[in-house]
Design a protein around this motif. Structure first.
Motif, PDB file in Angstrom:
ATOM      1  N   GLN A 132       7.607  62.029  21.874  1.00 59.34           N
ATOM      2  CA  GLN A 132       8.777  62.351  22.692  1.00 59.34           C
ATOM      3  C   GLN A 132       8.346  62.600  24.138  1.00 59.34           C
ATOM      4  O   GLN A 132       7.195  62.953  24.401  1.00 59.34           O
ATOM      5  CB  GLN A 132       9.466  63.606  22.136  1.00 59.34           C
ATOM      6  CG  GLN A 132      10.112  63.389  20.783  1.00 59.34           C
ATOM      7  CD  GLN A 132      11.264  62.391  20.869  1.00 59.34           C
ATOM      8  OE1 GLN A 132      12.327  62.706  21.374  1.00 59.34           O
ATOM      9  NE2 GLN A 132      11.047  61.177  20.374  1.00 59.34           N
ATOM     10  N   ASP A 133       9.314  62.462  25.055  1.00 57.86           N
ATOM     11  CA  ASP A 133       9.027  62.775  26.457  1.00 57.86           C
ATOM     12  C   ASP A 133       8.563  64.222  26.573  1.00 57.86           C
ATOM     13  O   ASP A 133       8.982  65.079  25.784  1.00 57.86           O
ATOM     14  CB  ASP A 133      10.297  62.599  27.301  1.00 57.86           C
ATOM     15  CG  ASP A 133      10.538  61.146  27.659  1.00 57.86           C
ATOM     16  OD1 ASP A 133       9.551  60.394  27.787  1.00 57.86           O
ATOM     17  OD2 ASP A 133      11.716  60.765  27.790  1.00 57.86           O
ATOM     18  N   GLY A 187       2.964  59.318  24.788  1.00 58.11           N
ATOM     19  CA  GLY A 187       3.606  60.634  24.672  1.00 58.11           C
ATOM     20  C   GLY A 187       2.629  61.708  24.205  1.00 58.11           C
ATOM     21  O   GLY A 187       2.716  62.870  24.625  1.00 58.11           O
ATOM     22  N   ASN A 208       5.147  52.259  25.368  1.00 57.41           N
ATOM     23  CA  ASN A 208       6.090  53.361  25.127  1.00 57.41           C
ATOM     24  C   ASN A 208       7.014  52.944  23.990  1.00 57.41           C
ATOM     25  O   ASN A 208       7.547  51.831  24.020  1.00 57.41           O
ATOM     26  CB  ASN A 208       6.941  53.611  26.378  1.00 57.41           C
ATOM     27  CG  ASN A 208       6.218  54.492  27.366  1.00 57.41           C
ATOM     28  OD1 ASN A 208       6.297  55.705  27.276  1.00 57.41           O
ATOM     29  ND2 ASN A 208       5.494  53.875  28.293  1.00 57.41           N
ATOM     30  N   LYS A 217      11.892  56.938  22.797  1.00 57.11           N
ATOM     31  CA  LYS A 217      12.294  57.260  24.171  1.00 57.11           C
ATOM     32  C   LYS A 217      13.811  57.208  24.366  1.00 57.11           C
ATOM     33  O   LYS A 217      14.290  57.460  25.482  1.00 57.11           O
ATOM     34  CB  LYS A 217      11.594  56.306  25.142  1.00 57.11           C
ATOM     35  CG  LYS A 217      10.235  56.711  25.708  1.00 57.11           C
ATOM     36  CD  LYS A 217       9.357  57.626  24.937  1.00 57.11           C
ATOM     37  CE  LYS A 217       8.108  58.043  25.702  1.00 57.11           C
ATOM     38  NZ  LYS A 217       7.070  58.646  24.895  1.00 57.11           N
TER      39      LYS A 217
END
Ligand code: 13P
Ligand code: SF4
Length: 315
Positions: free
Chosen positions: A34-35, A244, A271, A276
């Motif tokens: 995850q971010d 991440g 990514n 995302k």
């Protein structure tokens, strides 16, 4: 933000999420891909196995799952009475998509003497057709417990499957699925990076192709990669998985340098486009609206639960 000519105050999602968490007695689980801002508001961050265990152990009424659909489904299978909220229903996984239940069923029927060990990156319907679920953290341990004369089907990740065949010395019939992220890395660019940083160690996730894995100093699941950089004494690492994970690496060992491995094209395809899709705004909205949430047929849940419980027993 302008609305009807007036300036609207921005919502402070972090603050609102904290308020809602108390109101609805929720726990926020986030995967390492995850971010960073999502990882920072999570109550627990982990790999697929740790998140499944955490989901099983929680006493919250609501689980907010910041990851992808199969992970939230696993949480629901383990917690039928809890609400499992997902910030974005479109957050899928190319591995899960590569393995439709009807084709998987025929694969099993064509190989009736094989047991099916299936990677957790699959739908609940595929889990329900499997004998044992595994993750990249426990797959080797599980395969090593299967009697030698017992033939095995391993699905749906052929790269992880090939890696496990090498590690365990067991022949397995493989499903031909792949992760779009871990297939995107460029061997040539990784070699060039290694020439630029000769002292850097290459660490990789086993979903990568064999041509990439053969350059790795260490191979493991996301949490094993994280533990490795904490305990190892190198200063630089070329990280061959979704970037991440680097956020927790930098937080745990701030004096070290982490270089994300580049993809083949000039894209951001290292990514995960599914992971995302989640944002702080979507997390806030799903908690506020109590939707979208995972709803599952009880018969399917019970069939999918069996191979997950088998995994938890064996790992
Ligand atoms: P981990 O179990 O290592 O977290 O892997 C999950 C995943 O989706 C990797 O692409
Ligand atoms: Fe699926 Fe790959 Fe994304 Fe993991 S990184 S969720 S395996 S597409």
């Amino acid at each position: 933000m302008f609305l009807h000519g007036k300036i609207q105050p921005q919502v402070d999602y972090k603050e609102e999420i904290q308020k809602l968490k108390k109101e609805i007695n929720a726990v926020i689980l986030a995967h390492y891909y995850q971010d960073a801002e999502i990882q920072d508001i999570a109550d627990f961050i982990g790999d697929s196995l740790e998140l499944a265990k955490k989901a099983k152990a929680t006493d919250a009424d609501v689980i907010v799952f910041a990851g992808v659909h199969f992970m939230a489904e696993t949480a629901k299978i383990l917690n039928p009475t809890k609400t499992v909220l997902v910030p974005d229903m479109e957050a899928g996984c190319s591995l899960a998509d590569s393995c439709p239940p009807n084709l998987f069923k025929s694969f099993r029927e064509k190989n009736p003497n094989h047991i099916a060990i299936t990677y957790i990156n699959c739908s609940a319907s595929v889990k329900a057709l499997s004998d044992i679920i595994c993750t990249s953290s426990n797959a080797e341990k599980i395969i090593n417990q299967i009697p030698h004369e017992q033939p095995i089907l391993f699905s749906p990740d052929r790269n992880l499957g090939k890696y496990l065949i090498k590690k365990t010395g067991r022949e397995m019939l493989l499903w031909e699925g792949t992760c779009i992220v871990h297939e995107a890395f460029s061997e040539e660019k990784i070699i060039r990076l290694k020439l630029e940083y000769p002292n850097a160690k290459i660490i990789a996730h086993p979903e990568c192709e064999e041509v990439i894995l053969r350059h790795a100093d260490f191979i493991g699941s996301t949490s094993k990669l994280l533990n490795y950089v904490k305990e190892d004494n190198a200063e630089n690492y070329i990280v061959v998985t979704e970037p991440g994970i680097i956020h927790q690496m930098e937080k745990s060992v701030p004096n070290k340098n982490f270089i994300p491995a580049p993809p083949q094209n000039e894209c951001a395809c290292n990514n995960c486009p599914y992971m995302k899709l989640n944002t702080l705004e979507k997390i806030y909205l799903c908690m506020k609206n109590n939707s979208p949430q995972i709803i599952m047929d009880e018969d399917l849940r019970l069939r999918a639960l069996k191979p997950i419980e088998k995994m938890l027993e064996m790992s």
